[in-house]
Design a protein around this motif. Structure first.
Motif, PDB file in Angstrom:
ATOM      1  N   GLU A  90      -3.181  -2.905  -4.917  1.00 33.62           N
ATOM      2  CA  GLU A  90      -2.409  -4.111  -5.173  1.00 33.62           C
ATOM      3  C   GLU A  90      -2.357  -5.010  -3.941  1.00 33.62           C
ATOM      4  OE1 GLU A  90       1.449  -3.353  -6.683  1.00 33.62           O
ATOM      5  OE2 GLU A  90       0.809  -1.699  -7.956  1.00 33.62           O
ATOM      6  N   LYS A  91      -2.099  -6.278  -4.202  1.00 32.52           N
ATOM      7  CA  LYS A  91      -1.926  -7.233  -3.124  1.00 32.52           C
ATOM      8  C   LYS A  91      -0.711  -6.842  -2.288  1.00 32.52           C
ATOM      9  CE  LYS A  91      -1.447 -12.201  -2.302  1.00 32.52           C
ATOM     10  NZ  LYS A  91      -1.265 -13.527  -2.937  1.00 32.52           N
ATOM     11  N   ASN A  92      -0.849  -6.962  -0.970  1.00 30.23           N
ATOM     12  CA  ASN A  92       0.228  -6.650  -0.027  1.00 30.23           C
ATOM     13  C   ASN A  92       0.548  -5.161   0.060  1.00 30.23           C
ATOM     14  OD1 ASN A  92       0.560  -9.412   0.550  1.00 30.23           O
ATOM     15  ND2 ASN A  92       1.978  -9.655  -1.174  1.00 30.23           N
ATOM     16  N   THR A  93      -0.349  -4.314  -0.414  1.00 34.06           N
ATOM     17  CA  THR A  93      -0.182  -2.873  -0.248  1.00 34.06           C
ATOM     18  C   THR A  93      -1.342  -2.350   0.589  1.00 34.06           C
ATOM     19  OG1 THR A  93       0.876  -2.689  -2.409  1.00 34.06           O
ATOM     20  CG2 THR A  93       0.112  -0.654  -1.400  1.00 34.06           C
ATOM     21  N   TYR A  94      -1.028  -1.479   1.536  1.00 34.05           N
ATOM     22  CA  TYR A  94      -2.047  -0.993   2.465  1.00 34.05           C
ATOM     23  C   TYR A  94      -1.878   0.507   2.658  1.00 34.05           C
ATOM     24  CZ  TYR A  94      -1.896  -5.989   3.391  1.00 34.05           C
ATOM     25  OH  TYR A  94      -1.891  -7.347   3.244  1.00 34.05           O
ATOM     26  N   LYS A  95      -2.882   1.123   3.268  1.00 32.29           N
ATOM     27  CA  LYS A  95      -2.793   2.547   3.565  1.00 32.29           C
ATOM     28  C   LYS A  95      -3.439   2.833   4.913  1.00 32.29           C
ATOM     29  CE  LYS A  95      -5.383   5.602   1.471  1.00 32.29           C
ATOM     30  NZ  LYS A  95      -6.293   6.188   2.469  1.00 32.29           N
ATOM     31  N   ILE A  96      -3.017   3.934   5.507  1.00 38.63           N
ATOM     32  CA  ILE A  96      -3.648   4.400   6.741  1.00 38.63           C
ATOM     33  C   ILE A  96      -4.939   5.112   6.345  1.00 38.63           C
ATOM     34  CG2 ILE A  96      -3.417   5.866   8.772  1.00 38.63           C
ATOM     35  CD1 ILE A  96      -0.371   5.606   8.463  1.00 38.63           C
ATOM     36  N   PHE A 110      11.063   4.753  14.136  1.00 38.35           N
ATOM     37  CA  PHE A 110      10.479   3.946  13.065  1.00 38.35           C
ATOM     38  C   PHE A 110      11.394   3.997  11.857  1.00 38.35           C
ATOM     39  CE2 PHE A 110       7.842   2.791   9.519  1.00 38.35           C
ATOM     40  CZ  PHE A 110       7.122   1.731  10.028  1.00 38.35           C
ATOM     41  N   THR A 111      11.604   2.862  11.225  1.00 40.10           N
ATOM     42  CA  THR A 111      12.535   2.800  10.108  1.00 40.10           C
ATOM     43  C   THR A 111      11.811   3.001   8.792  1.00 40.10           C
ATOM     44  OG1 THR A 111      13.953   1.255  11.286  1.00 40.10           O
ATOM     45  CG2 THR A 111      14.201   1.353   8.903  1.00 40.10           C
ATOM     46  N   ILE A 112      12.107   4.083   8.119  1.00 43.50           N
ATOM     47  CA  ILE A 112      11.748   4.242   6.713  1.00 43.50           C
ATOM     48  C   ILE A 112      13.044   4.621   6.016  1.00 43.50           C
ATOM     49  CG2 ILE A 112      10.430   5.531   5.007  1.00 43.50           C
ATOM     50  CD1 ILE A 112       8.254   5.900   6.995  1.00 43.50           C
ATOM     51  N   ILE A 140       6.753  -1.439   4.167  1.00 47.38           N
ATOM     52  CA  ILE A 140       6.425  -0.645   5.358  1.00 47.38           C
ATOM     53  C   ILE A 140       4.957  -0.813   5.736  1.00 47.38           C
ATOM     54  CG2 ILE A 140       6.149   1.725   6.206  1.00 47.38           C
ATOM     55  CD1 ILE A 140       8.680   2.372   4.507  1.00 47.38           C
ATOM     56  N   THR A 141       4.068  -0.673   4.758  1.00 49.72           N
ATOM     57  CA  THR A 141       2.638  -0.755   5.072  1.00 49.72           C
ATOM     58  C   THR A 141       2.221  -2.175   5.443  1.00 49.72           C
ATOM     59  OG1 THR A 141       2.081  -1.007   2.713  1.00 49.72           O
ATOM     60  CG2 THR A 141       2.039   1.226   3.645  1.00 49.72           C
ATOM     61  N   ALA A 142       2.914  -3.174   4.902  1.00 54.01           N
ATOM     62  CA  ALA A 142       2.623  -4.555   5.296  1.00 54.01           C
ATOM     63  C   ALA A 142       2.955  -4.755   6.774  1.00 54.01           C
ATOM     64  CB  ALA A 142       3.414  -5.533   4.438  1.00 54.01           C
ATOM     65  N   PHE A 143       4.086  -4.176   7.203  1.00 55.91           N
ATOM     66  CA  PHE A 143       4.455  -4.246   8.624  1.00 55.91           C
ATOM     67  C   PHE A 143       3.403  -3.554   9.487  1.00 55.91           C
ATOM     68  CE2 PHE A 143       6.308  -1.795  12.140  1.00 55.91           C
ATOM     69  CZ  PHE A 143       6.676  -2.835  12.977  1.00 55.91           C
ATOM     70  N   LEU A 144       2.965  -2.373   9.059  1.00 54.17           N
ATOM     71  CA  LEU A 144       1.956  -1.636   9.820  1.00 54.17           C
ATOM     72  C   LEU A 144       0.645  -2.420   9.892  1.00 54.17           C
ATOM     73  CD1 LEU A 144       2.480   1.968   8.360  1.00 54.17           C
ATOM     74  CD2 LEU A 144       3.357   1.079  10.528  1.00 54.17           C
TER      75      LEU A 144
END
Length: 253
Positions: A88-94, A217-219, A184-188
């Motif tokens: 999805e848009k604005n979703t990311y992964k390590i 780190f804030t989760i 969170i992933t957008a910040f990363l």
């Protein structure tokens, strides 16, 4: 002349000159134009040649530690998380944290070597701070990867309409988790720098024990708790046998 070479050692810092003045019980300005060979002879430096050599040698050893710490600082200024877009848009992964963990391992070995050296004293506080920082980075990245594995598992399950119909409450909870994880992933992804990501003020909650751990780190605790609830307490999900294959890595749950 060995004495002059020791005195001209570029590794000599103000603390070394201060030590030399104290040991010799003499006062002089090593930066003055008047600090000439003639002045060195007048001060009787030749009588303290062994002392000068010892202090100069220690200065060189300390400089090696100083350079290692400087290189460590530069390394973490450039170290980045390997983030990629995910569905999805604005979703990311390590994608991978291998380089991060390798840098952590290398630097921790270097710090251990420094702490075993008798020349570390001027840098003890800095070395201790680096040890704490690297520990924070490691715990944070490990926790992020742990949550990511849980998220990928649940995300795959809750894509199915049948599951969403059977579990409307849990599906709604996952939608909230999804929004949190996107943030969170957008910040990363935007930040990238590993140290900057890991030192964002906040705390992590251990999702296995819900134990509060002071980490930088804030989760949100709700995210961890919701993940644990969805993974551990629902009879339907507990019966799902699933493997997620992503980027060539098999993640079993």
């Amino acid at each position: 002349m060995p004495l002059i070479m020791d005195l001209r050692n570029p590794a000599m810092r103000p603390r070394h000159w201060a030590q030399l003045k104290t040991e010799m019980n003499k006062q002089f300005d090593e930066n003055s134009k008047e600090f000439t060979l003639e002045r060195i002879v007048q001060l009787g430096f030749e009588q303290y040649a062994d002392l000068v050599h010892e202090i100069s040698g220690a200065a060189s050893k300390e400089l090696a530690i100083e350079h290692t710490l400087d290189n460590m600082e530069r390394s973490w200024q450039n170290n980045e998380l390997d983030m990629i877009p995910f569905k999805e848009k604005n979703t990311y992964k390590i994608r991978s944290a291998e380089d991060v963990f390798q840098a952590l391992e290398d630097n921790q070995v270097q710090l251990s070597t420094m702490k075993a050296s008798r020349f570390v004293k001027p840098f003890e506080l800095l070395v201790d701070r680096w040890e704490r920082l690297l520990s924070h980075i490691m715990e944070t990245v490990e926790q992020l990867l742990h949550v990511q594995r849980q998220y990928l598992y649940l995300e795959t399950i809750f894509l199915g309409e049948d599951i969403r119909k059977q579990l409307p409450k849990e599906s709604s909870a996952f939608d909230t988790i999804n929004q949190d994880w996107q943030s969170i992933t957008a910040f990363l992804y935007e930040t990238r720098n590993t140290r900057a990501c890991a030192t964002k003020p906040g705390e992590l909650i251990n999702c296995e024990t819900t134990k509060r751990e002071k980490l930088p780190f804030t989760i949100h605790s709700e995210l961890f708790w919701s993940l644990s609830e969805l993974l551990n307490t629902n009879d339907v999900l507990s019966q799902v046998q699933y493997e997620v294959v992503y980027s060539g890595i098999v993640l079993s749950f």
